[in-house]
Design a protein around this motif. Structure first.
Motif, PDB file in Angstrom:
ATOM      1  N   PRO A 106       0.803  -1.230   0.000  1.00 33.28           N
ATOM      2  CA  PRO A 106       0.000   0.000   0.000  1.00 33.28           C
ATOM      3  C   PRO A 106       0.838   1.284   0.000  1.00 33.28           C
ATOM      4  N   GLU A 107       1.964   1.302   0.709  1.00 32.18           N
ATOM      5  CA  GLU A 107       2.799   2.497   0.741  1.00 32.18           C
ATOM      6  C   GLU A 107       3.392   2.796  -0.635  1.00 32.18           C
ATOM      7  N   GLU A 108       3.852   1.748  -1.322  1.00 33.17           N
ATOM      8  CA  GLU A 108       4.377   1.938  -2.679  1.00 33.17           C
ATOM      9  C   GLU A 108       3.280   2.436  -3.617  1.00 33.17           C
TER      10      GLU A 108
ATOM     11  N   GLU B 249       0.713   4.245  -2.839  1.00 31.67           N
ATOM     12  CA  GLU B 249       0.474   5.665  -2.562  1.00 31.67           C
ATOM     13  C   GLU B 249       1.541   6.538  -3.210  1.00 31.67           C
ATOM     14  N   GLU B 250       2.801   6.083  -3.202  1.00 30.84           N
ATOM     15  CA  GLU B 250       3.872   6.829  -3.864  1.00 30.84           C
ATOM     16  C   GLU B 250       3.621   6.913  -5.368  1.00 30.84           C
ATOM     17  N   ILE B 251       3.168   5.811  -5.960  1.00 27.92           N
ATOM     18  CA  ILE B 251       2.850   5.801  -7.392  1.00 27.92           C
ATOM     19  C   ILE B 251       1.705   6.772  -7.675  1.00 27.92           C
ATOM     20  N   ALA B 252       0.686   6.767  -6.817  1.00 30.32           N
ATOM     21  CA  ALA B 252      -0.453   7.675  -6.990  1.00 30.32           C
ATOM     22  C   ALA B 252       0.011   9.129  -6.926  1.00 30.32           C
ATOM     23  N   GLU B 253       0.914   9.448  -6.013  1.00 24.95           N
ATOM     24  CA  GLU B 253       1.446  10.807  -5.914  1.00 24.95           C
ATOM     25  C   GLU B 253       2.214  11.184  -7.180  1.00 24.95           C
ATOM     26  N   GLU B 254       2.992  10.240  -7.709  1.00 22.78           N
ATOM     27  CA  GLU B 254       3.737  10.497  -8.944  1.00 22.78           C
ATOM     28  C   GLU B 254       2.791  10.714 -10.120  1.00 22.78           C
ATOM     29  N   LEU B 255       1.709   9.941 -10.177  1.00 18.63           N
ATOM     30  CA  LEU B 255       0.709  10.118 -11.232  1.00 18.63           C
ATOM     31  C   LEU B 255       0.059  11.496 -11.137  1.00 18.63           C
ATOM     32  N   MET B 256      -0.287  11.923  -9.934  1.00 10.93           N
ATOM     33  CA  MET B 256      -0.899  13.239  -9.751  1.00 10.93           C
ATOM     34  C   MET B 256       0.069  14.354 -10.159  1.00 10.93           C
ATOM     35  N   ALA B 257       1.333  14.221  -9.787  1.00  5.88           N
ATOM     36  CA  ALA B 257       2.329  15.230 -10.154  1.00  5.88           C
ATOM     37  C   ALA B 257       2.528  15.263 -11.662  1.00  5.88           C
ATOM     38  N   ALA B 258       2.550  14.103 -12.302  1.00  5.69           N
ATOM     39  CA  ALA B 258       2.708  14.045 -13.754  1.00  5.69           C
ATOM     40  C   ALA B 258       1.496  14.645 -14.460  1.00  5.69           C
ATOM     41  N   ALA B 259       0.297  14.400 -13.934  1.00  3.63           N
ATOM     42  CA  ALA B 259      -0.915  14.967 -14.532  1.00  3.63           C
ATOM     43  C   ALA B 259      -0.875  16.487 -14.439  1.00  3.63           C
ATOM     44  N   GLU B 260      -0.460  17.010 -13.314  1.00  2.00           N
ATOM     45  CA  GLU B 260      -0.372  18.458 -13.152  1.00  2.00           C
ATOM     46  C   GLU B 260       0.676  19.050 -14.097  1.00  2.00           C
ATOM     47  N   ALA B 261       1.825  18.386 -14.224  1.00  5.44           N
ATOM     48  CA  ALA B 261       2.869  18.858 -15.135  1.00  5.44           C
ATOM     49  C   ALA B 261       2.379  18.826 -16.578  1.00  5.44           C
ATOM     50  N   ALA B 262       1.628  17.783 -16.948  1.00  5.30           N
ATOM     51  CA  ALA B 262       1.087  17.681 -18.305  1.00  5.30           C
ATOM     52  C   ALA B 262       0.106  18.810 -18.580  1.00  5.30           C
ATOM     53  N   ARG B 263      -0.712  19.156 -17.584  1.00  7.96           N
ATOM     54  CA  ARG B 263      -1.639  20.283 -17.748  1.00  7.96           C
ATOM     55  C   ARG B 263      -0.873  21.578 -17.992  1.00  7.96           C
ATOM     56  N   GLU B 264       0.194  21.780 -17.253  1.00 10.15           N
ATOM     57  CA  GLU B 264       1.006  22.979 -17.425  1.00 10.15           C
ATOM     58  C   GLU B 264       1.619  23.032 -18.825  1.00 10.15           C
ATOM     59  N   ILE B 265       2.128  21.905 -19.294  1.00 12.30           N
ATOM     60  CA  ILE B 265       2.718  21.834 -20.631  1.00 12.30           C
ATOM     61  C   ILE B 265       1.665  22.126 -21.691  1.00 12.30           C
TER      62      ILE B 265
END
Length: 80
Positions: free
Chosen positions: A40-42, A44-60
């Protein structure tokens, strides 16, 4: 093939808990049958990375708005 390489590959993506207390990301496509299990901890880390990537993609893409929704089926896009 890297992050910025386009692909014609289509796949199905399923995410859910296993009966062993793990989180499984299951990818299925032509010639691919890939179950990936994470504690579960891993997951959650993957989910955080997905959220950060989605935000970066929106910015791009030039849009700062947050939209909800699920990934759809399409060229090179996994579906759930």
């Amino acid at each position: 093939m890297g992050i910025n390489s386009e692909s014609e590959v289509a796949a199905n993506l399923q995410i859910g808990p296993t009966d062993q207390g793990m989180v499984r990301i299951y990818v299925e496509g032509t010639g691919v049958d890939l179950p990936l299990d994470f504690d579960p901890e891993e997951a959650e880390e993957i989910a955080e990375e997905l959220m950060a990537a989605a935000e970066a993609a929106r910015e791009i893409a030039g849009g700062g708005n947050k939209k909800g929704g699920k990934a759809g089926a399409g060229k090179g896009k996994p579906r759930r």
